[in-house]
Design an enzyme around this catalytic site. Structure first.
Site, PDB file in Angstrom:
ATOM      1  N   CYS A  75       0.839  -1.203   0.000  1.00 24.74           N
ATOM      2  CA  CYS A  75       0.000   0.000   0.000  1.00 24.74           C
ATOM      3  C   CYS A  75       0.877   1.257   0.000  1.00 24.74           C
ATOM      4  O   CYS A  75       1.492   1.553  -1.007  1.00 24.74           O
ATOM      5  CB  CYS A  75      -1.005  -0.057   1.146  1.00 24.74           C
ATOM      6  SG  CYS A  75      -2.401   1.075   0.935  1.00 24.74           S
ATOM      7  N   HIS A 162      -3.455  -5.476   0.715  1.00 22.96           N
ATOM      8  CA  HIS A 162      -2.918  -5.886   2.008  1.00 22.96           C
ATOM      9  C   HIS A 162      -2.942  -7.408   2.132  1.00 22.96           C
ATOM     10  O   HIS A 162      -3.966  -7.992   2.476  1.00 22.96           O
ATOM     11  CB  HIS A 162      -3.734  -5.247   3.140  1.00 22.96           C
ATOM     12  CG  HIS A 162      -3.511  -3.787   3.259  1.00 22.96           C
ATOM     13  ND1 HIS A 162      -2.540  -3.251   4.058  1.00 22.96           N
ATOM     14  CD2 HIS A 162      -4.109  -2.741   2.636  1.00 22.96           C
ATOM     15  CE1 HIS A 162      -2.550  -1.934   3.952  1.00 22.96           C
ATOM     16  NE2 HIS A 162      -3.497  -1.601   3.087  1.00 22.96           N
ATOM     17  N   GLU A 164      -1.653  -9.099   4.397  1.00 26.31           N
ATOM     18  CA  GLU A 164      -1.639  -9.471   5.811  1.00 26.31           C
ATOM     19  C   GLU A 164      -3.023  -9.573   6.447  1.00 26.31           C
ATOM     20  O   GLU A 164      -3.153 -10.065   7.564  1.00 26.31           O
ATOM     21  CB  GLU A 164      -0.776  -8.472   6.607  1.00 26.31           C
ATOM     22  CG  GLU A 164      -1.374  -7.090   6.783  1.00 26.31           C
ATOM     23  CD  GLU A 164      -1.141  -6.125   5.625  1.00 26.31           C
ATOM     24  OE1 GLU A 164      -1.335  -4.915   5.849  1.00 26.31           O
ATOM     25  OE2 GLU A 164      -0.779  -6.556   4.529  1.00 26.31           O
TER      26      GLU A 164
END
Length: 184
Positions: A75, A162, A164
């Site tokens: 990002c 993202h 994660e």
């Protein structure tokens, strides 16, 4: 083996990057984006530039791209990479945070093992509008032409989404691919 460094760019999900790596049994440490580049160069085998709110608070992070280490930008980390290498970032036409269908253009390297299309969780408040010279686009979507890019020769990789967060389908694979690149 040296750890991976997760650079805290003041984003709300940076701790999830660290947690995901530790869940994979990858030694990782979170560092401030104000950590001197020489200290970073001595202490790790790869760098993940985490997300954050703005390019105004990125500290020394652009200098980490010049250390000769593999770097993954997530990002804001992607935006740091783009602007530091001569590309450009603009306000996204489709702001907000949510699900995005991404088309993978190159399934080697950081996106090895992914299908041609996948669902990710991303913020498009800002996005790369000009890919820097020497970089290739790896993925795109209907709302963003640069969902992922890389300079394989420099081992610099970036994603708009993202990996994660649990909403990104198989985000762990991207982190596994980056860990493999850092071990080569």
């Amino acid at each position: 083996m040296l750890p991976l460094y997760v650079v805290n760019n003041h984003g709300q999900f940076n701790h999830l990057i660290l947690r995901a790596l530790r869940d994979m049994d990858v030694e990782a440490t979170m560092i401030s984006n104000e950590t001197p580049p020489a200290e970073v160069a001595r202490g790790c085998r790869g760098i993940i530039l985490g997300g954050g709110p703005t390019l105004d608070r990125i500290g020394a992070a652009p200098a980490y791209l010049d250390l000769g280490l593999p770097v993954l930008g997530i990002c804001l980390g992607l935006h740091i990479m783009a602007t530091a290498r001569g590309g450009a970032v603009r306000r996204g036409a489709s702001g907000g945070f949510g699900a995005v269908e991404v088309d993978v253009l190159d399934r080697d390297g950081i996106l090895q093992g992914y299908p041609e299309r996948m669902q990710v969780w991303a913020s498009h408040a800002d996005e790369v509008s000009v890919v820097p010279e020497g970089f290739v686009r790896l993925a795109e979507s209907a709302i963003c032409g640069v969902e992922s890019m890389a300079s394989p020769d420099e081992r610099l990789y970036g994603v708009q989404w993202h990996p994660e967060v649990s909403h990104t389908v198989n985000g762990r694979l991207l982190l596994e691919n980056f860990n493999r690149i850092c071990s080569e």
